[in-house]
Design a protein around this motif. Structure first.
Motif, PDB file in Angstrom:
ATOM      1  N   VAL A 333       0.835  -1.204   0.000  1.00  0.00           N
ATOM      2  CA  VAL A 333       0.000   0.000   0.000  1.00  0.00           C
ATOM      3  C   VAL A 333       0.868   1.252   0.000  1.00  0.00           C
ATOM      4  CG1 VAL A 333      -1.670   1.324   1.345  1.00  0.00           C
ATOM      5  CG2 VAL A 333      -1.954  -1.149   1.094  1.00  0.00           C
ATOM      6  N   GLU A 334       1.929   1.231   0.818  1.00  0.00           N
ATOM      7  CA  GLU A 334       2.812   2.385   0.888  1.00  0.00           C
ATOM      8  C   GLU A 334       3.524   2.614  -0.436  1.00  0.00           C
ATOM      9  OE1 GLU A 334       4.804   5.678   2.498  1.00  0.00           O
ATOM     10  OE2 GLU A 334       2.999   4.580   3.093  1.00  0.00           O
ATOM     11  N   GLU A 335       3.983   1.522  -1.045  1.00  0.00           N
ATOM     12  CA  GLU A 335       4.652   1.652  -2.339  1.00  0.00           C
ATOM     13  C   GLU A 335       3.688   2.162  -3.402  1.00  0.00           C
ATOM     14  OE1 GLU A 335       6.329  -2.111  -3.227  1.00  0.00           O
ATOM     15  OE2 GLU A 335       7.825  -2.017  -1.627  1.00  0.00           O
ATOM     16  N   ALA A 336       2.427   1.703  -3.336  1.00  0.00           N
ATOM     17  CA  ALA A 336       1.433   2.180  -4.295  1.00  0.00           C
ATOM     18  C   ALA A 336       1.187   3.679  -4.128  1.00  0.00           C
ATOM     19  CB  ALA A 336       0.127   1.400  -4.137  1.00  0.00           C
ATOM     20  N   LEU A 343       4.124   9.258  -9.965  1.00  0.00           N
ATOM     21  CA  LEU A 343       3.521   9.376 -11.289  1.00  0.00           C
ATOM     22  C   LEU A 343       2.933  10.770 -11.509  1.00  0.00           C
ATOM     23  CD1 LEU A 343       1.746   5.910 -11.645  1.00  0.00           C
ATOM     24  CD2 LEU A 343       3.728   6.725 -12.940  1.00  0.00           C
ATOM     25  N   MET A 344       2.326  11.338 -10.460  1.00  0.00           N
ATOM     26  CA  MET A 344       1.790  12.682 -10.581  1.00  0.00           C
ATOM     27  C   MET A 344       2.912  13.691 -10.821  1.00  0.00           C
ATOM     28  SD  MET A 344      -1.129  12.626  -7.595  1.00  0.00           S
ATOM     29  CE  MET A 344      -1.490  14.356  -7.807  1.00  0.00           C
ATOM     30  N   GLU A 345       4.017  13.483 -10.099  1.00  0.00           N
ATOM     31  CA  GLU A 345       5.158  14.380 -10.273  1.00  0.00           C
ATOM     32  C   GLU A 345       5.750  14.220 -11.677  1.00  0.00           C
ATOM     33  OE1 GLU A 345       7.710  17.319  -9.638  1.00  0.00           O
ATOM     34  OE2 GLU A 345       6.075  16.721  -8.287  1.00  0.00           O
ATOM     35  N   ILE A 346       5.844  12.982 -12.129  1.00  0.00           N
ATOM     36  CA  ILE A 346       6.348  12.738 -13.486  1.00  0.00           C
ATOM     37  C   ILE A 346       5.429  13.379 -14.516  1.00  0.00           C
ATOM     38  CG2 ILE A 346       6.706  10.924 -15.222  1.00  0.00           C
ATOM     39  CD1 ILE A 346       7.679   9.128 -12.930  1.00  0.00           C
TER      40      ILE A 346
END
Length: 1008
Positions: A333-336, A343-346
């Motif tokens: 969950v933490e990794e997700a 992904l948002m930053e990318i």
């Protein structure tokens, strides 16, 4: 002399082992007296318990003498059979404080008792044991009045109670751990659940392991009274205390270990539900599946009233697995979450990058397009035809690149919310007709019908003219790309307070599963038929964003093979638009140049593919034939011009077209782009490499994906070479020359190998025929030799017997004749066994459904005399029906049973059992076939046995483990058995112990 026959009292008949044991006991020396004198009520009770399958006992008389049935033996455990006839107080002295008062109630107050799932700590097998029983003490009237004894029926609830308790623990862990938010939360919730089961967890604690630092940190414990000297909050892995608890060993071996002697080392520890402190603990590694190093340790104090058997250990392992699963779930969950943030930053960085890079691209593109346009304007007389084609292709692709850059820039602006739209009141019907008309030449040049039908609107439409142009041009370009015949229709009409724009085509259509993704950015439909596969995959996504900026919406309807319709709906008027972006002055139409870019690209796509063969091959010159596959016409033309000076060049627009040309006229080399419509380069490569006729055809893949990983991927999928765009002409020509040279050398090698293979195959066929002939001769020899050997042997036995009969009995010569007859008989048996062994090679035997019970009965009949002489006992359960050769199965049973009878120094006991071969057992028999069901036959005896190291050796022909003078035989019997089993596609194994007997396991296919 008259024999005395013992009469068994009727009330003691039957009853299995206990009935026999009670009958054999001399009761006259006990307080009960002889069985014949027992009171009638006791006799009645005995009849009840001996005929019952329920665990039952009778306590009789003042001393409560213990009598019980077969079913009660499992409750007594190791106390049986010594406790038969003992006073109940001595039988159950460890629990007499609980059951004694209940017995007194029945005997003294003549009242029955009843207890359900009562906890009793019994000592039945040398250790105190947690048990639960439901039982009732019922007083039995004596013949002289008052209770004479007690009768009791028992139900063992131990496994149910313990199972329910452990299941509740696992259920609670499964319920609470998935909601954990951190490692600490997982450990805290685990300890909370374990506290609820103090019977199985007198004490428990969890250590978190830091293997790099070599430390263990306490993460939780069920009892705060566990001292620092026993299990401290922080512990070094290399410390002596850690060694006492075997922590380092558990981590190193990654398996649970038992720690003994806790009382001597640490004194009294928390005991949970029990009054006795645990003396053992189990240390269990908590490890993620597939990993070698645990990230935590679970220490559990073991119940003093349970043995750590496999079931108990499995329960603790399930608990550890639940904890490990909880930790893994938290990390997942933490990794997700982190991945989503990344992904948002990318995505933000990508948008900024597109915006910046698009601006940077426009400057060099402008400097490229300006000189190219000037050169094209002055080209008359200054450029030859080939040079003019190069310049025009360069200008055309520079314009295409500019359009792609502008599209990326528009999209990045929309993503960054930096679009400055201006909404003018326009005659939308006229504007739409003007924009659409620019496409007419390209559409009609491609042989398609172009229909524009724009109805007048009653209300003004407010649109950004540039955006509306991009919307319409993108939809028209998309329709043109995927419409190879038929028509394209543009229509505009009013529906209520909305303008409806439709772009309809009769193209290839869209697969149903792709329709929901049509407006996703960078999404492209793979393997669809069209004019090209090129594009960024953001055109329709951009259209959707532009439509949304107008407060409208877009939908798509499509049917494969029929066509597609895109419908754009925008509100009329300006009430839905931002006030500060509304312009009331009239929209000024000016030439943006965008239409020209789209139309020029469409004109180029709409021309004939131009694929074909360059026929300029000088006579007498063996030019290699090359197939160039690319959906981009400019790239095809460029590669053809580059290669046709040295090779015969054929071209194809996609993979499917290429396969047809390869089938018609195979080239020596294929140079193929990867991304193409209908069939891409990867699919083309798979078709080429997986077809025997073309598997050796070399393929050079050309791709726009750069980098070492892309090249490695290209080689991994089977490409012979890999080129990354852009590439130099010299590099391409060098790669092509190398592949053609390798291909021709490869073909020469194949021709040589094929010739050698033909020669070798011919020799193998000749050798095989020779072996078959010799094998036939050998088999014929076996039959002839057996007959020729048996005939003189019969005469030797006959005449020696006649001579012996004519001699006086007892003289020494008789011994010689006996030896002659014995040796001749053994020789005859040997010849017969060899003949049987050779016959087993015959594959013409008929397999039929065969009842093994019938086979066994026939063999028993054959051995009747020997069984009687040795007083042998042969027992068996119901044998199954198998698919086999009856004569061979008779031979198999004869040899195995004969061996058991032969190799025995005492009364032979032979047991034959048949069971179904379970799936878990099949791994032990790799020679079995996966698609058959099998039965397992076990032939066990109490004979002389053998050492297990000879288990495989005994199946070797002529192999004997015993001296011939002690046990007669030829050494072929077990080899025959193995051969028979192999003929039946089965397996045979042997297990034995010297002087303790042997077991032969035979696996045969069941009758389907």
């Amino acid at each position: 002399m008259e024999l005395t026959k013992t009469v068994i009292p009727e009330f003691l008949t039957g009853g299995g082992e206990m009935g026999e044991l009670i009958r054999s006991r001399d009761w006259s020396e006990t307080p009960l007296g002889p069985a014949e004198t027992w009171p009638q009520s006791l006799k009645t009770c005995m009849r009840i318990i001996l005929t019952s399958r329920q665990p039952m006992f009778v306590w009789w008389g003042p001393d409560l003498i213990n009598l019980y049935n077969d079913a009660y033996r499992s409750i007594l455990g190791g106390k049986h059979p010594e406790v038969l006839g003992m006073p109940a107080r001595d039988v159950w002295k460890e629990i007499w404080d609980q059951v004694g008062p209940r017995a007194a109630t029945a005997m003294q107050e003549n009242e029955g008792t009843y207890d359900e799932s009562l906890l009793l700590i019994m000592e039945r097998n040398g250790y105190p044991e947690e048990t639960y029983y439901t039982f009732s003490y019922s007083p039995v009237p004596g013949d002289t009045g008052g209770p004479g004894g007690i009768i009791c029926a028992n139900t063992d609830d131990t496994q149910r109670i313990i199972g329910e308790r452990q299941l509740m623990t696992l259920k609670d862990l499964g319920k609470h751990l998935p909601d954990s938010t951190s490692d600490e939360d997982v450990y805290r919730r685990t300890i909370t659940v374990l506290k609820e089961n103090p019977a199985d967890f007198p004490f428990a604690c969890i250590y978190r392991a830091d293997l790099k630092a070599g430390t263990l940190e306490m993460a939780g414990k069920t009892d705060v009274s566990i001292g620092e000297t026993v299990l401290p909050a922080m512990l070094q892995l290399e410390s002596s205390l850690s060694a006492d608890w075997k922590f380092n060993e558990v981590i190193r071996e990654n398996k649970s270990l038992i720690v003994n002697g806790l009382k001597d080392k640490y004194g009294l520890l928390p005991s949970g539900s029990w009054t006795v402190s645990p003396d053992k603990a189990l240390v269990i590694p908590i490890v993620q599946s597939g990993q070698e190093c645990p990230f935590a340790l679970l220490i559990v104090g073991l119940s003093p009233y349970r043995q750590l058997d496999e079931k108990y250990r499995s329960f603790f392992q399930l608990v550890a697995d639940q904890v490990a699963g909880g930790i893994v779930n938290v990390h997942t969950v933490e990794e997700a979450r982190k991945k989503a943030e990344a992904l948002m930053e990318i995505d933000r960085a990508k948008t900024a990058f597109f915006s910046n890079i698009s601006h940077e691209f426009r400057t060099p593109l402008t400097l490229m397009l300006g000189p190219l346009e000037e050169l094209l304007a002055q080209r008359e007389g200054s450029l030859n035809a080939e040079q003019e084609a190069h310049v025009m292709a360069t200008h055309r692709n520079a314009l295409r690149l500019l359009r792609l850059v502008n599209t990326l820039l528009d999209f990045s602006r929309i993503e960054a919310d930096r679009v400055q739209a201006r909404y003018f009141p326009v005659n939308l019907s006229t504007l739409t007709e003007d924009i659409a008309s620019t496409f007419r030449a390209a559409v009609e040049h491609a042989g398609l019908q172009f229909i524009v039908n724009c109805s007048p609107l009653t209300t003004s439409a407010y649109v950004d003219g540039d955006m509306w142009e991009k919307i319409l041009l993108n939809l028209l370009s998309n329709a043109f790309k995927y419409t190879l015949k038929g028509s394209i229709t543009v229509s505009l009409e009013q529906a209520g307070n909305h303008a409806i724009l439709r772009v309809k085509d009769t193209g290839v259509g869209i697969p149903p599963e792709e329709i929901p993704h049509m407006f996703e950015r960078f999404h492209r439909v793979r393997y669809t038929k069209g004019r090209t596969y090129e594009g960024t995959g953001i055109g329709l996504s951009l259209v959707k964003e532009l439509v949304l900026l107008h407060g409208g919406g877009i939908t798509v309807e499509s049917e494969e093979g029929t066509g597609t319709t895109f419908t754009v709906m925008i509100p009329l008027g300006n009430a839905h638009l931002p006030e500060d972006r509304i312009m009331e002055n009239n929209y000024e139409v000016y030439a943006s140049g965008l239409s020209e870019t789209y139309v020029n690209e469409a004109l180029h796509l709409g021309r004939e593919n131009g694929t074909g063969i360059n026929g300029n091959v000088p006579e007498g010159e063996d030019k290699a034939r090359i197939l160039v596959v690319d959906d981009n016409a400019d790239m095809r033309d460029y590669l053809q011009r580059l290669l046709e000076k040295q090779y015969t060049v054929d071209t194809a627009a996609n993979g499917r077209d290429a396969l047809e040309k390869i089938s018609a006229n195979a080239p020596e080399l294929v140079v193929s782009d990867i991304m193409m419509p209908e069939m891409d380069g990867i699919q083309l490569l798979h078709h080429i490499k997986h077809e025997p006729a073309t598997s050796s055809l070399p393929v050079i893949l050309v791709s726009a994906r750069a980098g070492e990983e892309s090249k490695i991927e290209g080689y991994d999928i089977g490409a012979d070479d890999y080129l990354t765009k852009p590439f130099s002409a010299k590099e391409l020509l060098a790669r092509v020359r190398a592949q053609i040279r390798i291909s021709r050398l490869h073909q020469q090698a194949i021709d040589i190998l094929q010739h050698s293979a033909d020669e070798l195959e011919k020799k193998v066929e000749e050798r095989t025929a020779e072996l078959l002939r010799k094998n036939s001769e050998l088999e014929q020899f076996a039959y002839i030799a057996s007959h020729d050997l048996q005939e003189p042997l019969r005469k030797i036995r006959t005449f020696s017997e006649l001579l012996q009969n004519g001699l006086q009995k007892g003289i020494p010569v008789n011994n010689y004749f006996e030896k002659i007859q014995s040796s001749a008989a053994r020789m005859a048996q040997l010849i017969n066994d060899v003949l049987n062994y050779s016959r087993l090679s015959n594959t013409d035997a008929q397999f039929v459904s065969t009842d093994l019970n019938t086979i066994l009965q026939q063999v028993r009949t054959d051995f009747d005399l020997l069984i009687e002489q040795k007083q042998a006992r042969i027992s068996n359960n119901d044998l199954p029906v198998v698919k086999g050769v009856p004569s061979q199965l008779v031979q198999l049973f004869t040899n195995l049973i004969g061996n058991s009878l032969k190799f025995s120094d005492k009364q032979p006991l032979i047991t034959i059992t048949a069971t179904r071969l379970e799936a878990s057992e099949r791994a032990s028999y790799p020679e079995l076939e996966n698609d058959l069901n099998y039965v397992k036959l076990e032939f066990s005896d109490n004979g002389i046995g053998f050492e297990q190291k000879f288990a495989e050796k005994i199946f070797t022909i002529f192999q004997r483990l015993n001296e011939g003078r002690l046990y007669a035989g030829t050494g072929i019997g077990l080899a025959l058995c193995k051969k028979i089993v192999e003929n039946h596609h089965g397996a045979i194994r042997a297990e034995g112990r010297l002087d303790e007997g042997a077991t032969f396991t035979v696996i045969l296919p069941a009758d389907q």
